[in-house]
Design an enzyme around this catalytic site. Structure first.
Site, PDB file in Angstrom:
ATOM      1  N   ASP A  44       0.845  -1.204   0.000  1.00 17.59           N
ATOM      2  CA  ASP A  44       0.000   0.000   0.000  1.00 17.59           C
ATOM      3  C   ASP A  44       0.880   1.254   0.000  1.00 17.59           C
ATOM      4  OD1 ASP A  44       0.865  -0.130   2.601  1.00 17.59           O
ATOM      5  OD2 ASP A  44      -1.129  -0.046   3.525  1.00 17.59           O
ATOM      6  N   ASP A  83      -1.111  -6.220  -0.588  1.00 23.06           N
ATOM      7  CA  ASP A  83      -1.411  -5.596   0.702  1.00 23.06           C
ATOM      8  C   ASP A  83      -2.905  -5.367   0.866  1.00 23.06           C
ATOM      9  OD1 ASP A  83       0.437  -5.110   2.665  1.00 23.06           O
ATOM     10  OD2 ASP A  83       1.117  -3.190   1.838  1.00 23.06           O
ATOM     11  N   LYS A 113      -1.361  -9.530   2.524  1.00 18.68           N
ATOM     12  CA  LYS A 113      -0.614  -9.098   3.717  1.00 18.68           C
ATOM     13  C   LYS A 113      -1.467  -8.114   4.493  1.00 18.68           C
ATOM     14  CE  LYS A 113       3.142  -6.187   3.604  1.00 18.68           C
ATOM     15  NZ  LYS A 113       2.642  -5.051   4.394  1.00 18.68           N
ATOM     16  N   GLU A 182       8.918  -4.773  10.418  1.00 15.83           N
ATOM     17  CA  GLU A 182       9.359  -3.456   9.920  1.00 15.83           C
ATOM     18  C   GLU A 182       9.911  -2.608  11.053  1.00 15.83           C
ATOM     19  OE1 GLU A 182       6.712  -1.375   7.254  1.00 15.83           O
ATOM     20  OE2 GLU A 182       7.924   0.454   7.346  1.00 15.83           O
TER      21      GLU A 182
END
Ligand code: KIV
Length: 292
Positions: A44, A83, A113, A182
């Protein structure tokens, strides 16, 4: 070799690292496929890289489908993950399954995801129950930017570090087959990668992860402004592109492009017939001046 959920899981078992990049268009997808990248993510992040938003929040399921379907046409062997954008899965499990289904049916993704740990485990369970493989995403989750108060490294204090470890275990238990970490400190990400049986894909999470993902414009040096600490420029394509655009602009203005080698010829008789049929005197005068 075709990359699948099975081959990606086997790579972790064999200690082979998984390469993943974001991608948003057909041409780039063909290049990544030829380069042998294992997996592509229709992130995204396209809201920022392709659409110019300041964050990922405005991105819609239709936006992801549009880019995902384009990328899918360039792939044979690369595994394709889409995403789930903000508010496509948070409000209800039913939304989550329906939207994940659209990404598979219309976007031709092979997995979805979604961001979040323990709080989205009901969604992960329901989506995997519909036989749609799920990649979880924990640590810095950009869809929570307003709750986090900015893009910051996660897990620096005891409470948050333990929460990230617990989130990792929870998403694995809920059925995720892979998890993105992340902006997580390297030692914590390495510990999580050892504790989990599913592959971890790091972005700003160090070399101890089972694979790595980067936003492709970042790794190609296409943004001249801010460079996050975890990004490495593997090329300076932004500068190359700018120089090519400048050269084109100069040649068009200098009338050196296009030259003879770029032009198409026409038979003399055809052109003569066109001129004879053309009753515009203005054109004839111009043409005669040019041909004298
Ligand atoms: O949207 C995206 O590009 C991502 C990566 C940063 C992992 O989620």
């Amino acid at each position: 070799m075709k990359n699948t959920v099975t081959t990606l899981s086997a790579m972790k078992e064999k200690g082979e690292k998984i390469s993943m990049l974001t991608c948003y268009d057909y041409t780039t997808a063909c290049l990544m496929e030829e380069a042998g990248i294992n997996a592509i993510l229709i992130g995204d992040s396209l809201g920022m890289t392709m659409m110019g938003y300041k964050d990922t929040l405005p991105v819609t399921v239709d936006d992801i489908i549009h880019h995902c379907a384009s990328v899918s046409r360039g792939l044979n062997n690369t595994f394709l993950v889409a995403d789930m954008p903000f508010m496509s899965y948070q409000a209800s499990v039913e939304d989550a399954v329906k939207n994940a289904g659209r990404l598979i049916k219309e976007g031709h993704a092979q997995a979805v995801k979604l961001e979040g740990g323990a709080t989205v485990c009901d969604q992960i369970r329901a989506i995997t129950k519909a036989d749609i493989p799920v990649v979880a995403h924990i640590g810095l989750t950009p869809q929570s930017i307003n709750a986090f108060g900015g893009f910051k490294v996660q897990g620096k204090n005891i409470e948050r570090a333990i929460q990230i470890l617990e989130d990792a275990k929870a998403v694995e238990e809920a059925g995720a087959f892979m998890v993105t970490l992340e902006c997580v400190p390297e030692e914590l990400a390495t510990l999580i990668s050892k504790e989990l049986t599913i592959p971890t894909i790091g972005i700003g999470a160090g070399a101890g992860c089972d694979g790595q993902v980067l936003v492709y414009q970042d790794m190609l040096g296409m943004f001249s402004g801010f460079k996050p600490k975890f990004v490495k420029h593997f090329a300076n394509i932004g500068e190359e592109m700018k120089n090519a655009f400048k050269a084109y602009d100069s040649e068009v203005k200098a009338k050196t492009f296009p030259s003879a080698e770029h032009n198409f010829a026409i038979d003399k008789e055809v052109m003569e017939a066109v001129r004879a049929a053309d009753n515009s005197t203005e054109f004839k005068v111009e043409f005669e001046k040019e041909t004298v």
